[in-house]
Design an enzyme around this catalytic site. Structure first.
Site, PDB file in Angstrom:
ATOM      1  N   ASP A 125     -10.783   3.076   4.330  1.00 47.73           N
ATOM      2  CA  ASP A 125     -11.098   1.643   4.249  1.00 47.73           C
ATOM      3  C   ASP A 125     -12.612   1.417   4.168  1.00 47.73           C
ATOM      4  OD1 ASP A 125      -9.232  -0.439   4.150  1.00 47.73           O
ATOM      5  OD2 ASP A 125      -8.586  -0.120   6.216  1.00 47.73           O
ATOM      6  N   LYS A 154       0.840  -1.208   0.000  1.00 43.72           N
ATOM      7  CA  LYS A 154       0.000   0.000   0.000  1.00 43.72           C
ATOM      8  C   LYS A 154       0.872   1.255   0.000  1.00 43.72           C
ATOM      9  CE  LYS A 154      -3.752  -2.522   2.206  1.00 43.72           C
ATOM     10  NZ  LYS A 154      -4.497  -2.904   3.416  1.00 43.72           N
ATOM     11  N   GLN A 213      -4.414  -1.545   9.695  1.00 39.13           N
ATOM     12  CA  GLN A 213      -4.406  -2.880   9.088  1.00 39.13           C
ATOM     13  C   GLN A 213      -5.026  -3.900  10.039  1.00 39.13           C
ATOM     14  OE1 GLN A 213      -3.576  -3.452   5.937  1.00 39.13           O
ATOM     15  NE2 GLN A 213      -3.935  -5.652   6.050  1.00 39.13           N
TER      16      GLN A 213
HETATM   17  N1  GUN Z   1      -7.030  -6.834   6.274  1.00 42.26           N
HETATM   18  C1  GUN Z   1      -7.416  -7.554   5.201  1.00 42.26           C
HETATM   19  N2  GUN Z   1      -7.949  -6.748   4.250  1.00 42.26           N
HETATM   20  C2  GUN Z   1      -7.889  -5.496   4.740  1.00 42.26           C
HETATM   21  C3  GUN Z   1      -8.266  -4.226   4.223  1.00 42.26           C
HETATM   22  O1  GUN Z   1      -8.808  -4.094   3.110  1.00 42.26           O
HETATM   23  N3  GUN Z   1      -8.014  -3.163   5.032  1.00 42.26           N
HETATM   24  C4  GUN Z   1      -7.463  -3.295   6.264  1.00 42.26           C
HETATM   25  N4  GUN Z   1      -7.285  -2.212   6.977  1.00 42.26           N
HETATM   26  N5  GUN Z   1      -7.108  -4.453   6.775  1.00 42.26           N
HETATM   27  C5  GUN Z   1      -7.316  -5.544   6.009  1.00 42.26           C
END
Ligand code: GUN
Length: 295
Positions: free
Chosen positions: A121, A54, A98
């Site tokens: 998100d 990311k 995350q």
């Molecule tokens: N863990 C698995 N997929 C995601 C996501 O799209 N965003 C976040 N913050 N954590 C995740």
């Protein structure tokens, strides 16, 4: 005839070019640089690699990105304090914590602490609620990426039988909801299957569009899908290690088994994954523009 491979990496690349051009334009015209904070708690290798990807993508698109890494022993209070600092920081337009978080931290409480205007998100209850009502909001990245892939591949969703396998808050529930909505890219008849579903194959075999987000490597075989189905595989399962130490990934769908029966399928890797990150960048750009009154 084998299925068309839906090349998520290529679609993602096109969208990223569009985002990079817009990021450059708003910097030039308004001096505005979108900023993203990624917060990682602990040392889960999968989470580390997702967060690294990311940040790398953000930098490549001209988005300012700050990774904040905290030890697994971090207290909930300290994490909430960091989220609050990000909420107040005007250079940060998007905040991503995350998931999953270590077990001693109350995940819903942390997500609730993020300013909904910075919730790139789309996990805050305000955004989840708005999404359910069909209102403008930040859409969660993986479901939004799936919508984008279906749309850009020319898959008709109106009236289609869509079956979703998996009921997570991150993928299953939101994608089912989005495909149900009364608008282009939606209007589907949606079924959600999960671990308590009695006869899963009876449902999946009816699907014109099958979306699998179960977290079980290669669980969907050819005899569980309909001839000509469009198969979207959200699974990312580490099934081994290459000679060079890289993780070998497999989806939730047995790709080789269903290839001759499906009409189109997303590969793993290179299908949904690159779209998730791209939608995060799109949300960060949107957050920055909204904060600056540009939209
Ligand atoms: N863990 C698995 N997929 C995601 C996501 O799209 N965003 C976040 N913050 N954590 C995740």
């Amino acid at each position: 005839m084998p299925a068309t491979i839906i090349n998520g990496a290529a679609v993602a690349k096109t969208i990223r070019q569009e985002i990079a051009a817009e990021v450059a334009a708003i910097k030039e015209r308004h001096g505005l640089i979108p900023g993203l904070a990624t917060i990682l708690v602990g040392e889960d290798p999968a989470s580390q690699s997702y967060v690294a990807a990311k940040n790398k993508t953000a930098h490549a698109l001209g988005i300012h990105s700050e990774q904040m890494t905290l030890p697994a022993t971090t207290s909930e209070e300290d994490l909430l304090r960091l989220v609050e600092q990000c909420n107040r920081n005007p250079a940060i337009h998007g905040i991503l914590v995350q998931l999953p978080l270590p077990r001693h931290i109350d995940e819903p409480k942390v997500l609730f602490a993020i300013d909904p205007a910075k919730d790139v998100d789309g996990f805050h209850p305000v955004n989840a609620g708005k999404m359910m009502l069909g209102q403008r909001c930040f859409l969660p990245c993986t479901p939004n990426g799936i919508l984008e892939l279906l749309q850009r591949t020319g898959v008709e969703t109106s009236g289609a039988e869509v079956v979703v396998v998996g009921r997570s808050n991150i993928v299953g529930k939101p994608i089912a909801n989005l495909m149900l909505q009364k608008r282009p890219g939606g209007n589907a008849t949606v079924t959600i299957c999960h671990t308590r579903t009695r006869d899963m194959a009876a449902h999946t075999r009816r699907a014109d569009i099958l979306i699998v987000a179960a977290g079980v490597a290669r669980m969907i075989k050819a005899d569980q899908i309909k001839q000509g189905a469009v198969v979207i595989d959200v699974g990312v399962n580490r099934v081994g290690q290459s000679a060079t130490g890289k993780a070998v990934l497999a989806g939730d769908v047995d790709f080789d088994d269903v290839l001759d029966k499906a009409s189109a399928i997303t590969p793993v890797p290179g299908g949904v994954g690159p779209m998730t990150i791209t939608m995060l960048m799109q949300n960060t750009l949107q957050a920055a523009k909204q904060a600056a009154g540009l939209m």
